[in-house]
Design an enzyme around this catalytic site. Structure first.
Site, PDB file in Angstrom:
ATOM      1  N   PRO A  90       0.814  -1.226   0.000  1.00 47.67           N
ATOM      2  CA  PRO A  90       0.000   0.000   0.000  1.00 47.67           C
ATOM      3  C   PRO A  90       0.847   1.275   0.000  1.00 47.67           C
ATOM      4  CG  PRO A  90      -0.926  -1.614   1.514  1.00 47.67           C
ATOM      5  CD  PRO A  90       0.364  -2.196   1.007  1.00 47.67           C
ATOM      6  N   THR A 108      -1.437  -9.654  -8.950  1.00 47.83           N
ATOM      7  CA  THR A 108      -2.171 -10.323 -10.027  1.00 47.83           C
ATOM      8  C   THR A 108      -2.288 -11.823  -9.744  1.00 47.83           C
ATOM      9  OG1 THR A 108      -1.431  -8.673 -11.604  1.00 47.83           O
ATOM     10  CG2 THR A 108      -2.185 -10.768 -12.528  1.00 47.83           C
ATOM     11  N   ARG A 115     -19.270   0.946 -42.769  1.00 48.68           N
ATOM     12  CA  ARG A 115     -20.170   2.001 -42.269  1.00 48.68           C
ATOM     13  C   ARG A 115     -20.297   3.100 -43.336  1.00 48.68           C
ATOM     14  NH1 ARG A 115     -24.350   3.641 -39.158  1.00 48.68           N
ATOM     15  NH2 ARG A 115     -24.110   5.791 -38.435  1.00 48.68           N
ATOM     16  N   ILE A 127     -13.169   6.460 -34.511  1.00 49.11           N
ATOM     17  CA  ILE A 127     -13.529   6.060 -35.880  1.00 49.11           C
ATOM     18  C   ILE A 127     -14.898   5.381 -35.882  1.00 49.11           C
ATOM     19  CG2 ILE A 127     -12.942   4.371 -37.704  1.00 49.11           C
ATOM     20  CD1 ILE A 127      -9.961   5.093 -37.156  1.00 49.11           C
ATOM     21  N   GLU A 147       4.038  -2.576 -13.968  1.00 51.42           N
ATOM     22  CA  GLU A 147       5.424  -2.938 -14.374  1.00 51.42           C
ATOM     23  C   GLU A 147       6.298  -1.678 -14.418  1.00 51.42           C
ATOM     24  OE1 GLU A 147       6.645  -6.115 -15.445  1.00 51.42           O
ATOM     25  OE2 GLU A 147       4.761  -7.184 -15.230  1.00 51.42           O
TER      26      GLU A 147
HETATM   27  C1  LIG Z   1      -4.054  -4.290 -12.461  1.00 51.39           C
HETATM   28  C2  LIG Z   1      -2.796  -4.216 -11.683  1.00 51.39           C
HETATM   29  C3  LIG Z   1      -1.993  -5.350 -11.581  1.00 51.39           C
HETATM   30  C4  LIG Z   1      -0.820  -5.310 -10.829  1.00 51.39           C
HETATM   31  N1  LIG Z   1      -0.082  -6.461 -10.640  1.00 51.39           N
HETATM   32  C5  LIG Z   1       0.956  -6.448  -9.781  1.00 51.39           C
HETATM   33  C6  LIG Z   1       1.610  -7.681  -9.409  1.00 51.39           C
HETATM   34  O1  LIG Z   1       1.277  -8.759  -9.895  1.00 51.39           O
HETATM   35  N2  LIG Z   1       2.616  -7.616  -8.510  1.00 51.39           N
HETATM   36  C7  LIG Z   1       3.017  -6.457  -7.932  1.00 51.39           C
HETATM   37  O2  LIG Z   1       3.933  -6.486  -7.109  1.00 51.39           O
HETATM   38  N3  LIG Z   1       2.415  -5.266  -8.258  1.00 51.39           N
HETATM   39  C8  LIG Z   1       1.391  -5.252  -9.152  1.00 51.39           C
HETATM   40  N4  LIG Z   1       0.755  -4.077  -9.459  1.00 51.39           N
HETATM   41  C9  LIG Z   1       1.218  -2.838  -8.863  1.00 51.39           C
HETATM   42  C10 LIG Z   1       1.835  -1.882  -9.887  1.00 51.39           C
HETATM   43  O3  LIG Z   1       3.078  -2.348 -10.282  1.00 51.39           O
HETATM   44  C11 LIG Z   1       1.849  -0.476  -9.256  1.00 51.39           C
HETATM   45  O4  LIG Z   1       0.512  -0.013  -9.267  1.00 51.39           O
HETATM   46  C12 LIG Z   1       2.763   0.483 -10.008  1.00 51.39           C
HETATM   47  O5  LIG Z   1       4.106   0.127  -9.815  1.00 51.39           O
HETATM   48  C13 LIG Z   1       2.564   1.926  -9.567  1.00 51.39           C
HETATM   49  O6  LIG Z   1       2.579   2.023  -8.190  1.00 51.39           O
HETATM   50  P1  LIG Z   1       1.397   2.817  -7.426  1.00 51.39           P
HETATM   51  O7  LIG Z   1       0.120   2.337  -8.002  1.00 51.39           O
HETATM   52  O8  LIG Z   1       1.616   2.668  -5.979  1.00 51.39           O
HETATM   53  O9  LIG Z   1       1.573   4.312  -7.873  1.00 51.39           O
HETATM   54  P2  LIG Z   1       2.577   5.397  -7.257  1.00 51.39           P
HETATM   55  O10 LIG Z   1       3.954   4.830  -7.157  1.00 51.39           O
HETATM   56  O11 LIG Z   1       1.978   5.963  -6.022  1.00 51.39           O
HETATM   57  O12 LIG Z   1       2.579   6.486  -8.397  1.00 51.39           O
HETATM   58  C14 LIG Z   1       1.478   7.375  -8.615  1.00 51.39           C
HETATM   59  C15 LIG Z   1       1.862   8.309  -9.758  1.00 51.39           C
HETATM   60  O13 LIG Z   1       3.032   9.046  -9.389  1.00 51.39           O
HETATM   61  C16 LIG Z   1       4.031   8.868 -10.365  1.00 51.39           C
HETATM   62  N5  LIG Z   1       5.364   8.876  -9.751  1.00 51.39           N
HETATM   63  C17 LIG Z   1       5.797   8.133  -8.700  1.00 51.39           C
HETATM   64  N6  LIG Z   1       7.079   8.385  -8.458  1.00 51.39           N
HETATM   65  C18 LIG Z   1       7.475   9.292  -9.375  1.00 51.39           C
HETATM   66  C19 LIG Z   1       8.712   9.955  -9.659  1.00 51.39           C
HETATM   67  N7  LIG Z   1       9.825   9.701  -8.946  1.00 51.39           N
HETATM   68  N8  LIG Z   1       8.751  10.829 -10.685  1.00 51.39           N
HETATM   69  C20 LIG Z   1       7.640  11.086 -11.427  1.00 51.39           C
HETATM   70  N9  LIG Z   1       6.449  10.496 -11.206  1.00 51.39           N
HETATM   71  C21 LIG Z   1       6.378   9.608 -10.200  1.00 51.39           C
HETATM   72  C22 LIG Z   1       3.729   7.537 -11.021  1.00 51.39           C
HETATM   73  O14 LIG Z   1       4.291   7.441 -12.309  1.00 51.39           O
HETATM   74  C23 LIG Z   1       2.215   7.556 -11.044  1.00 51.39           C
HETATM   75  O15 LIG Z   1       1.772   8.276 -12.158  1.00 51.39           O
HETATM   76  C24 LIG Z   1      -0.416  -4.102 -10.224  1.00 51.39           C
HETATM   77  C25 LIG Z   1      -1.224  -2.956 -10.345  1.00 51.39           C
HETATM   78  C26 LIG Z   1      -2.400  -3.023 -11.035  1.00 51.39           C
HETATM   79  C27 LIG Z   1      -3.282  -1.796 -11.082  1.00 51.39           C
END
Ligand SMILES: Cc1cc2nc3c(=O)[nH]c(=O)nc-3n(C[C@H](O)[C@H](O)[C@H](O)COP(=O)(O)OP(=O)(O)OC[C@H]3O[C@@H](n4cnc5c(N)ncnc54)[C@H](O)[C@@H]3O)c2cc1C
Length: 378
Positions: A127, A157, A266, A336, A362
């Site tokens: 989290p 996932t 279309r 489209i 990723e």
């Molecule tokens: C459908 C789904 C499947 C997933 N599957 C897996 C899994 O199997 N295993 C696993 O471990 N994780 C998994 N994840 C987690 C996923 O890898 C993370 O959601 C992702 O790495 C982004 O982390 P966050 O959501 O906490 O966003 P945050 O890290 O909080 O980022 C929020 C925003 O801030 C930006 N940001 C953060 N730091 C910076 C920076 N230094 N400079 C500029 N911008 C920044 C980010 O680009 C993003 O736009 C999954 C997520 C989803 C939604």
């Protein structure tokens, strides 16, 4: 560098395409609407040895080439994004063992993963630690010959069907917390699967939170050594990003094909809408960007398969380009198709929703830009 597909790769491409069109395409809308992991697709992949693409040959895999896997994944996502997660996540779950496992760990898990009898997941995100991998708080403490893991993971996932997880946790050594990776069997007492996310897209792929409470893992299940976890995570994500890019290319390809079908049938103002240059230019841009992304993905996969020093940069660049591209392509496909594109009778609204996640997981695309910039400025 020769990016032409071998005869075997072309055969795999055609085989996967045929299976997807015959068996999954008719179910793709239903998979999205039900928002349940389609176990029949898991079985289909098992029956057709598709999971063998994620493991090296000596452990029951096909050719162990990332390029081959990318070609197959593209064919899956062209039809159904959720189904591409089944193959993609199996590869991500296998990654830590393929790249960092010792012989005993590889022998124990990889043949089952290649057969699809063992489903593998990757449990890194927490989290309070998404992009900031170093911020994970899960802890592993040595007790006799085992480590005791406590912590919470989120967004994992297929956690609800996984048989084995790679879990990243911190081990304290001389007052310093060191990220360390462990292979954890899903049936180990103390693991509970929590909330299943309700998502915008990829709704047939489950995404769950997890809790680890006093989970006892044999010390021999550690991947690499104490403190290797950060490197393991990055190595797996470098590989996973290329695969994610190929999912994006497949969805863009599927959306473009749907848009072409529609545009040529279309009629408005007494002619197919495809006779308008405005529509033709959108299709031309889409096709060009898809080919650029595909070439970048194949270049990145070739670099990965050949262990070149440029692999990390190409991985980030190809993921960044392909996953931003798929949002443009699917948005234009909806445009489209006008009002029909916006409705669920046609696949492009699903594809547009599915497309969004690829720029987030990723490693979000902001992070990919940091990786590319670092490689330029180092
Ligand atoms: C459908 C789904 C499947 C997933 N599957 C897996 C899994 O199997 N295993 C696993 O471990 N994780 C998994 N994840 C987690 C996923 O890898 C993370 O959601 C992702 O790495 C982004 O982390 P966050 O959501 O906490 O966003 P945050 O890290 O909080 O980022 C929020 C925003 O801030 C930006 N940001 C953060 N730091 C910076 C920076 N230094 N400079 C500029 N911008 C920044 C980010 O680009 C993003 O736009 C999954 C997520 C989803 C939604």
């Amino acid at each position: 560098m020769d990016l032409r597909l071998s005869d075997e790769q072309q055969m795999i491409q055609e085989t996967v395409r045929k299976i997807m069109e015959e068996k999954v395409a008719p179910r793709a809308t239903e998979i999205d609407e039900k928002a349940e992991l389609p176990m029949d697709v898991v079985e289909l992949f098992q029956e057709n040895q598709i999971f063998s693409l994620v493991a090296p040959q000596e452990y029951g895999g096909l050719d162990g080439q990332l390029l081959t896997l990318c070609v197959a994944i593209e064919e899956v996502s062209r039809v159904c994004g959720s189904s591409s997660m089944i193959l993609g996540n199996q590869s991500l779950g296998a990654g830590p063992i393929v790249l960092w496992g010792n012989e005993a760990q590889k022998d124990k898990y990889l043949p089952g993963i290649a057969a699809g009898e063992i489903m593998a997941s990757f449990a890194l995100t927490e989290p309070n630690a998404g992009s900031d991998v170093g911020g994970i708080q899960a802890k592993a403490v040595l007790k006799g010959n085992s480590y005791i893991i406590n912590g919470n993971k989120c967004f994992i996932t297929h956690a609800d069907i996984a048989d084995v997880f790679t879990v990243f946790a911190k081990v304290a050594v001389d007052g310093k917390d060191k990220i360390t990776a462990f292979l954890v069997d899903a049936k180990t007492p103390g693991i509970s699967i929590g909330k299943k996310e309700r998502k915008m897209g990829l709704r047939g792929s489950s995404t769950c939170s997890m809790n680890f409470e006093e989970v006892e893992v044999p010390a021999e299940n550690m991947l690499g050594n104490i403190g290797d976890g950060y490197r393991i995570a990055l190595d797996c994500l470098d590989k996973g990003r290329i695969m994610t890019g190929s999912m994006a290319v497949g969805i863009a390809q599927g959306a473009m094909e749907a848009a072409i079908d529609f545009a040529t049938t279309r009629y408005q103002f007494g002619q197919p809408i495809s006779d308008n240059q405005g529509i033709q230019f959108m299709l031309a841009d889409m096709a060009t960007e898809i080919e650029v992304a595909r070439a970048m993905i194949r270049t990145a996969a070739w670099n990965h398969d050949n262990h070149t020093p440029d692999m990390v940069k190409f991985s980030a660049m190809s993921k960044l380009y392909a996953t931003d591209m798929v949002m443009r392509a699917t948005t234009d496909a909806v445009q489209i198709m006008g009002g029909y594109g916006y409705c669920k009778d046609y696949p492009v609204e699903r594809m547009m929703r599915d497309a969004k996640i690829f720029a987030i997981f990723e490693g979000a695309n902001q992070i990919q830009r940091l990786v590319v910039a670092r490689s330029l400025l180092k």
